[in-house]
Design a protein around this motif. Structure first.
Motif, mmCIF file in Angstrom:
data_model
loop_
_atom_site.group_PDB
_atom_site.id
_atom_site.type_symbol
_atom_site.label_atom_id
_atom_site.label_comp_id
_atom_site.label_asym_id
_atom_site.label_seq_id
_atom_site.Cartn_x
_atom_site.Cartn_y
_atom_site.Cartn_z
ATOM 1 N N UNK A 2 0.834 -1.112 0.181
ATOM 2 C CA UNK A 2 -0.003 0.032 0.099
ATOM 3 C C UNK A 2 0.926 1.192 -0.186
ATOM 4 N N UNK A 3 1.841 1.151 0.992
ATOM 5 C CA UNK A 3 2.654 2.501 0.994
ATOM 6 C C UNK A 3 3.538 2.688 -0.340
ATOM 7 N N UNK A 4 3.820 1.889 -1.089
ATOM 8 C CA UNK A 4 4.186 1.836 -2.492
ATOM 9 C C UNK A 4 3.395 2.046 -3.692
ATOM 10 N N UNK A 5 2.116 2.035 -3.217
ATOM 11 C CA UNK A 5 1.112 2.459 -4.004
ATOM 12 C C UNK A 5 0.654 1.342 -4.846
ATOM 13 N N UNK A 6 1.104 -0.030 -4.792
ATOM 14 C CA UNK A 6 0.712 -1.209 -5.269
ATOM 15 C C UNK A 6 -0.684 -1.671 -5.035
ATOM 16 N N UNK A 7 -1.017 -1.288 -3.609
ATOM 17 C CA UNK A 7 -2.327 -1.416 -3.246
ATOM 18 C C UNK A 7 -3.520 -0.961 -4.050
ATOM 19 N N UNK A 8 -3.336 0.511 -4.192
ATOM 20 C CA UNK A 8 -4.343 1.195 -5.101
ATOM 21 C C UNK A 8 -4.202 0.517 -6.474
#
Length: 204
Positions: free
Chosen positions: A58-64
């Motif tokens: 999520x922090x790396x943007x992969x969760x989005x």
């Protein structure tokens, strides 16, 4: 930098989400009652690591990216449902036969991996992290790092508390007296969570 109020709001929201009854907390309580504190803590560590993995994504943007990809999220939900059904089947079988649950017979290392797999296959962890990181926190993944580390610690503490509470002598003796009913209830609840995931994947 993240606003202090947004940071605090996000941490409190994550605490509420983490402490809410769900498949992970239910499984932690079940393992603790059946197998005791030492094995329960191994299971809790696995759950905590699985939760932290989704936090990093999520922090790396992969969760989005995962949230916006309907097919990928559906596959994850189907896999998660399958794992919940597998756990439910073991609990129901133990209740029907009056045998010890898998947690009692399993080696501590196996319980660690079971906890890890449970949260790795839990798509709700993705939504929890995305909701938390979006509460007034804007910026890069580097700015998310302190919040991610704090929430990861909160998640682990939550699992440890569930294990500590349900591995007391009173709880374990109560489990032995009502083992079949408890195992059946746990199995039905895990199965219901699996059905909910399947229905959710079908509506993607």
């Amino acid at each position: 930098m993240a606003e202090p109020l947004g940071f605090l709001s996000a941490a409190l929201a994550f605490t509420v989400i983490a402490a809410s009854p769900g498949p992970a907390n239910l499984a932690a309580a079940s393992v603790a009652m059946a197998a005791g504190r030492a094995k329960g803590m191994r299971f809790a560590l696995g759950l905590g690591l699985g939760l932290f993995f989704w936090g990093m994504l999520a922090a790396m943007g992969l969760g989005a990216v995962l949230q916006s990809s309907g097919w990928a999220l559906s596959i994850l939900k189907i896999l998660g449902a399958g794992y919940l059904f597998w756990l439910a089947l073991h609990s129901l079988r133990a209740a029907r036969l009056g045998n010890s649950t898998m947690a009692v017979r399993a080696a501590p290392r196996r319980l660690f991996w079971s906890g890890l797999m449970l949260n790795l296959s839990n798509p709700k962890a993705v939504f929890a992290w995305m909701a938390t990181l979006s509460l007034g926190i804007g910026g890069s993944g580097q700015e998310f790092l302190p919040l991610m580390l704090l929430c990861g610690l909160i998640g682990l503490i939550n699992y440890v508390v569930w294990v500590a509470l349900f591995s007391t002598g009173v709880m374990m003796r109560g489990y032995l007296r009502a083992r079949r009913w408890i195992d059946a209830t746990v199995g039905l609840l895990l199965g219901a969570a699996g059905v909910s995931l399947l229905r959710s994947s079908a509506s993607q």
